[in-house]
Design a protein around this motif. Sequence first.
Motif, short mmCIF file in Angstrom:
data_model
loop_
_atom_site.label_atom_id
_atom_site.label_comp_id
_atom_site.label_asym_id
_atom_site.label_seq_id
_atom_site.Cartn_x
_atom_site.Cartn_y
_atom_site.Cartn_z
N ALA A 90 0.83 -1.21 0.00
CA ALA A 90 0.00 0.00 0.00
C ALA A 90 0.86 1.25 0.00
N GLN A 91 1.92 1.27 0.81
CA GLN A 91 2.82 2.42 0.86
C GLN A 91 3.57 2.59 -0.45
N GLY A 96 2.04 6.47 -7.08
CA GLY A 96 0.86 7.16 -7.59
C GLY A 96 -0.25 6.22 -8.02
N SER A 133 -3.18 2.90 -6.67
CA SER A 133 -3.86 2.28 -5.54
C SER A 133 -3.22 0.91 -5.31
N ARG A 134 -3.41 0.37 -4.12
CA ARG A 134 -2.83 -0.95 -3.81
C ARG A 134 -3.36 -2.03 -4.75
N ALA A 176 1.23 4.04 -3.07
CA ALA A 176 1.04 5.48 -2.89
C ALA A 176 2.23 6.26 -3.43
N GLN A 177 3.43 5.73 -3.20
CA GLN A 177 4.63 6.42 -3.70
C GLN A 177 4.70 6.38 -5.23
#
Length: 94
Positions: free
Chosen positions: A6-7, A13, A15-16, A10-11
């Motif tokens: 998930a992180q 750009g 979604s998981r 986000a990095q």
Amino acid sequence: MERTLAQAAAQLGLSRPKLIALMREKGLLNDRNLPAYPHRDREYLRVRDGQWYHDQLGMQYSQSTRVKQAGIGWLAQQLAIDLPAIPANNRDVA
């Protein structure tokens, strides 16, 4: 530093779920969302083993994928994603 999927998403750009879908499509993850080739990709991805105690079921075990720092750029390259620009750090300006 290691990141969860998930992180990392986000990095990048994303979604998981989108990151997982792209990684599966490229053959980087298996059906359990673990690295398909843990030895080959060990510089970028790793499997984290977790455990906890449940009152009724006893010891429970889990595995999850972690993305290493070098894995962010590698994933962007593997998945043909343009990394978002890193914001400038203006704190060092005199």
